[in-house]
Write a protein that holds these residues in place. Sequence first.
Motif, PDB file in Angstrom:
ATOM      1  N   LEU A 257      61.286  60.449   0.446  1.00 60.62           N
ATOM      2  CA  LEU A 257      61.192  59.055   0.874  1.00 60.62           C
ATOM      3  C   LEU A 257      59.843  58.893   1.582  1.00 60.62           C
ATOM      4  O   LEU A 257      59.594  59.524   2.612  1.00 60.62           O
ATOM      5  CB  LEU A 257      62.335  58.687   1.817  1.00 60.62           C
ATOM      6  CG  LEU A 257      62.282  57.271   2.414  1.00 60.62           C
ATOM      7  CD1 LEU A 257      62.290  56.206   1.323  1.00 60.62           C
ATOM      8  CD2 LEU A 257      63.435  57.053   3.387  1.00 60.62           C
ATOM      9  N   ILE A 258      58.997  58.066   0.999  1.00 61.83           N
ATOM     10  CA  ILE A 258      57.628  57.867   1.484  1.00 61.83           C
ATOM     11  C   ILE A 258      57.537  56.517   2.183  1.00 61.83           C
ATOM     12  O   ILE A 258      58.102  55.531   1.714  1.00 61.83           O
ATOM     13  CB  ILE A 258      56.615  57.909   0.328  1.00 61.83           C
ATOM     14  CG1 ILE A 258      56.827  59.148  -0.551  1.00 61.83           C
ATOM     15  CG2 ILE A 258      55.188  57.818   0.851  1.00 61.83           C
ATOM     16  CD1 ILE A 258      56.688  60.456   0.172  1.00 61.83           C
ATOM     17  N   ASP A 259      56.817  56.492   3.314  1.00 61.13           N
ATOM     18  CA  ASP A 259      56.598  55.240   4.040  1.00 61.13           C
ATOM     19  C   ASP A 259      55.103  55.095   4.326  1.00 61.13           C
ATOM     20  O   ASP A 259      54.493  55.977   4.938  1.00 61.13           O
ATOM     21  CB  ASP A 259      57.388  55.239   5.353  1.00 61.13           C
ATOM     22  CG  ASP A 259      57.523  53.843   5.961  1.00 61.13           C
ATOM     23  OD1 ASP A 259      56.574  53.037   5.803  1.00 61.13           O
ATOM     24  OD2 ASP A 259      58.559  53.562   6.584  1.00 61.13           O
TER      25      ASP A 259
ATOM     26  N   ASP B 160      48.442  50.061  -5.785  1.00 61.30           N
ATOM     27  CA  ASP B 160      47.364  50.480  -4.886  1.00 61.30           C
ATOM     28  C   ASP B 160      47.911  51.323  -3.732  1.00 61.30           C
ATOM     29  O   ASP B 160      47.351  52.369  -3.371  1.00 61.30           O
ATOM     30  CB  ASP B 160      46.646  49.265  -4.287  1.00 61.30           C
ATOM     31  CG  ASP B 160      45.836  48.477  -5.300  1.00 61.30           C
ATOM     32  OD1 ASP B 160      45.466  49.049  -6.347  1.00 61.30           O
ATOM     33  OD2 ASP B 160      45.583  47.278  -5.031  1.00 61.30           O
ATOM     34  N   LYS B 161      49.003  50.869  -3.149  1.00 59.00           N
ATOM     35  CA  LYS B 161      49.577  51.567  -1.998  1.00 59.00           C
ATOM     36  C   LYS B 161      50.065  52.966  -2.385  1.00 59.00           C
ATOM     37  O   LYS B 161      49.877  53.936  -1.635  1.00 59.00           O
ATOM     38  CB  LYS B 161      50.727  50.748  -1.410  1.00 59.00           C
ATOM     39  CG  LYS B 161      50.301  49.409  -0.827  1.00 59.00           C
ATOM     40  CD  LYS B 161      51.512  48.596  -0.395  1.00 59.00           C
ATOM     41  CE  LYS B 161      51.105  47.205   0.097  1.00 59.00           C
ATOM     42  NZ  LYS B 161      52.283  46.391   0.473  1.00 59.00           N
ATOM     43  N   ILE B 162      50.690  53.071  -3.554  1.00 60.47           N
ATOM     44  CA  ILE B 162      51.168  54.375  -4.027  1.00 60.47           C
ATOM     45  C   ILE B 162      49.984  55.308  -4.257  1.00 60.47           C
ATOM     46  O   ILE B 162      50.008  56.481  -3.866  1.00 60.47           O
ATOM     47  CB  ILE B 162      52.010  54.199  -5.307  1.00 60.47           C
ATOM     48  CG1 ILE B 162      53.304  53.443  -4.975  1.00 60.47           C
ATOM     49  CG2 ILE B 162      52.315  55.546  -5.954  1.00 60.47           C
ATOM     50  CD1 ILE B 162      54.047  52.933  -6.176  1.00 60.47           C
ATOM     51  N   HIS B 163      48.926  54.782  -4.863  1.00 59.61           N
ATOM     52  CA  HIS B 163      47.732  55.588  -5.096  1.00 59.61           C
ATOM     53  C   HIS B 163      47.094  56.015  -3.775  1.00 59.61           C
ATOM     54  O   HIS B 163      46.619  57.154  -3.641  1.00 59.61           O
ATOM     55  CB  HIS B 163      46.730  54.813  -5.949  1.00 59.61           C
ATOM     56  CG  HIS B 163      47.103  54.745  -7.394  1.00 59.61           C
ATOM     57  ND1 HIS B 163      46.179  54.553  -8.392  1.00 59.61           N
ATOM     58  CD2 HIS B 163      48.307  54.840  -8.022  1.00 59.61           C
ATOM     59  CE1 HIS B 163      46.786  54.528  -9.567  1.00 59.61           C
ATOM     60  NE2 HIS B 163      48.078  54.694  -9.359  1.00 59.61           N
TER      61      HIS B 163
ATOM     62  N   GLY C 214      47.606  60.251   1.859  1.00 63.08           N
ATOM     63  CA  GLY C 214      48.800  60.456   2.671  1.00 63.08           C
ATOM     64  C   GLY C 214      49.013  61.914   3.038  1.00 63.08           C
ATOM     65  O   GLY C 214      48.380  62.822   2.491  1.00 63.08           O
ATOM     66  N   ASP C 215      49.917  62.143   3.972  1.00 66.10           N
ATOM     67  CA  ASP C 215      50.264  63.511   4.350  1.00 66.10           C
ATOM     68  C   ASP C 215      51.712  63.551   4.816  1.00 66.10           C
ATOM     69  O   ASP C 215      52.474  62.606   4.561  1.00 66.10           O
ATOM     70  CB  ASP C 215      49.290  64.079   5.390  1.00 66.10           C
ATOM     71  CG  ASP C 215      49.259  63.291   6.703  1.00 66.10           C
ATOM     72  OD1 ASP C 215      50.248  62.586   7.030  1.00 66.10           O
ATOM     73  OD2 ASP C 215      48.238  63.371   7.415  1.00 66.10           O
ATOM     74  N   ASP C 216      52.086  64.633   5.507  1.00 64.99           N
ATOM     75  CA  ASP C 216      53.478  64.812   5.888  1.00 64.99           C
ATOM     76  C   ASP C 216      53.990  63.724   6.823  1.00 64.99           C
ATOM     77  O   ASP C 216      55.200  63.505   6.916  1.00 64.99           O
ATOM     78  CB  ASP C 216      53.673  66.191   6.527  1.00 64.99           C
ATOM     79  CG  ASP C 216      52.819  66.398   7.758  1.00 64.99           C
ATOM     80  OD1 ASP C 216      51.595  66.213   7.678  1.00 64.99           O
ATOM     81  OD2 ASP C 216      53.375  66.742   8.816  1.00 64.99           O
ATOM     82  N   ARG C 217      53.090  63.010   7.501  1.00 65.64           N
ATOM     83  CA  ARG C 217      53.546  61.909   8.364  1.00 65.64           C
ATOM     84  C   ARG C 217      54.196  60.799   7.547  1.00 65.64           C
ATOM     85  O   ARG C 217      55.081  60.092   8.042  1.00 65.64           O
ATOM     86  CB  ARG C 217      52.365  61.355   9.163  1.00 65.64           C
ATOM     87  CG  ARG C 217      51.896  62.257  10.291  1.00 65.64           C
ATOM     88  CD  ARG C 217      50.596  61.796  10.886  1.00 65.64           C
ATOM     89  NE  ARG C 217      49.461  62.001   9.977  1.00 65.64           N
ATOM     90  CZ  ARG C 217      48.200  61.757  10.285  1.00 65.64           C
ATOM     91  NH1 ARG C 217      47.895  61.259  11.483  1.00 65.64           N
ATOM     92  NH2 ARG C 217      47.232  61.999   9.421  1.00 65.64           N
ATOM     93  N   ASN C 218      53.753  60.628   6.317  1.00 66.59           N
ATOM     94  CA  ASN C 218      54.310  59.583   5.454  1.00 66.59           C
ATOM     95  C   ASN C 218      55.593  60.019   4.757  1.00 66.59           C
ATOM     96  O   ASN C 218      56.297  59.188   4.187  1.00 66.59           O
ATOM     97  CB  ASN C 218      53.288  59.176   4.386  1.00 66.59           C
ATOM     98  CG  ASN C 218      52.000  58.641   4.975  1.00 66.59           C
ATOM     99  OD1 ASN C 218      50.969  59.306   4.973  1.00 66.59           O
ATOM    100  ND2 ASN C 218      52.048  57.418   5.496  1.00 66.59           N
ATOM    101  N   ILE C 219      55.894  61.324   4.782  1.00 68.38           N
ATOM    102  CA  ILE C 219      57.097  61.840   4.120  1.00 68.38           C
ATOM    103  C   ILE C 219      58.222  61.855   5.149  1.00 68.38           C
ATOM    104  O   ILE C 219      58.361  62.780   5.949  1.00 68.38           O
ATOM    105  CB  ILE C 219      56.840  63.254   3.545  1.00 68.38           C
ATOM    106  CG1 ILE C 219      55.664  63.225   2.569  1.00 68.38           C
ATOM    107  CG2 ILE C 219      58.100  63.777   2.856  1.00 68.38           C
ATOM    108  CD1 ILE C 219      55.218  64.599   2.092  1.00 68.38           C
ATOM    109  N   VAL C 220      59.022  60.805   5.160  1.00 63.75           N
ATOM    110  CA  VAL C 220      59.987  60.634   6.252  1.00 63.75           C
ATOM    111  C   VAL C 220      61.333  61.293   5.966  1.00 63.75           C
ATOM    112  O   VAL C 220      62.078  61.604   6.894  1.00 63.75           O
ATOM    113  CB  VAL C 220      60.179  59.142   6.601  1.00 63.75           C
ATOM    114  CG1 VAL C 220      58.891  58.551   7.142  1.00 63.75           C
ATOM    115  CG2 VAL C 220      60.660  58.344   5.402  1.00 63.75           C
TER     116      VAL C 220
END
Length: 440
Positions: free
Chosen positions: A389-391, A409-412, A418-424
């Motif tokens: 789950l990505i945020d 765009d956001k997914i790219h 992104g990094d582990d902070r975005n992997i909730v």
Amino acid sequence: MKVFVGTIVHSTWEEPMNILQNTALGVHDSEIVFIEAAQRLEDLKTKYSFIDSDITYLTSSQFMMPGMVDTHIHASQFPNNGIKLDLSLLDWLNTYTFPTEAMFSDVKVAQCVYPKVVERLLKNGTTTAAYYATLHLEASKVLAQVVHDRGQRALIGKVNMMVNCPEYYRESSITESVSETEDFIFFIKKLQTPLIKPVITPRFAVACSLDQMKQLGQLAKKHDCHIQTHLCETQAEVTWIQELFPWSKSYTDVYDTAGLLGAKTIMAHCVWIEEQELKRLKECNTGVAHCPNSNISIRSGHCDVRQLICRGIKVGLATDCSGGYSSSMLDSLRRALDVSKSLSIQRQNYQFLTLPEVFRLATLGGAQVVNMEDRIGNFEIGKEFDSLLIDFEVPRSPLDIFDKDTLEDKIHKFLYNGDDRNIVQVYVAGRCVINNKNCT
């Protein structure tokens, strides 16, 4: 029953990045049972007997993607991540890597290091890993137990090596090598989990005699095990193989003669591989673990992944820690793009890899390389739910989002920045194993 409603992103063989908005994905125990338009939610409630409390609604800043598959990583080299990258492969092994791995003769070292390895990979979104441990049986068992306790999916191999390696770090005989490897296979089986499988792991042909490799190949057939090793990583290594096995047609031929090629075999690197070798890998349905960070960091070379794909060879991505300095598969994804674009600078009319293509390599491609594409890799009905789950908008997110940005765009931006902070949240087989928000 768990039901997720929102944006779902995954790959198919027809479409490398399929973005599904307003989609409902249902999971019963570990299995994906439906993926439908969210407009059908009321009908789905009736059909699958779930209630509102079973539903998780993703916010506009969130999406779900499959867990990533690291097809080649040396868990025992983790203490060296980010250091000691000044030498080429063979010198690097003897100077830094073998001494580090030899420390695992002390089980306490394994008990200290391996929990950090597994935790870091899970936080980085690696739900499946093909691990190399060391030649030490008891320490290898520690890695398997840690993986089991944390709920990760993995192939785990006790390393085999007994020639052209230090006296302080080698197996004493082929009998010991095969016996302890089979002991490790039995240990994995006693864990009684479908998530962990043993993998026969001759380090590479330089460090194993032909007879040893043949007997390990027979052991793999006896227990229907996966096999993993290294192939054509550097030019110096390829040259040495021809000196060690002068009768062979190629590096690949050595493994072929030993009975190590097959659909459940993973060959790491394949940088300096010849046409006939590629043909043989394809014939055997053998997969390739592409390790771009490592290939650059220890100056092995640039693997032509486009060539592998065009020949129909299975390809996945890998971190190859600690030759690769990052344990994040997002880094591997980005370095794969860098290497491919570097090749396009050097070669006219070269078709470099695209971001959607390497997204597929990190997920579905990796699942295919570890011979699990029937179980994991995307969100097809009947597969197990390995998911992230990505945020985009978590606190201290490394992403900058603007009003003009489309969903794509956001997914790219996540995949590039992104990094582990975005992997909730991280799920393996339907179980939430990393949770940075409320989760049941």
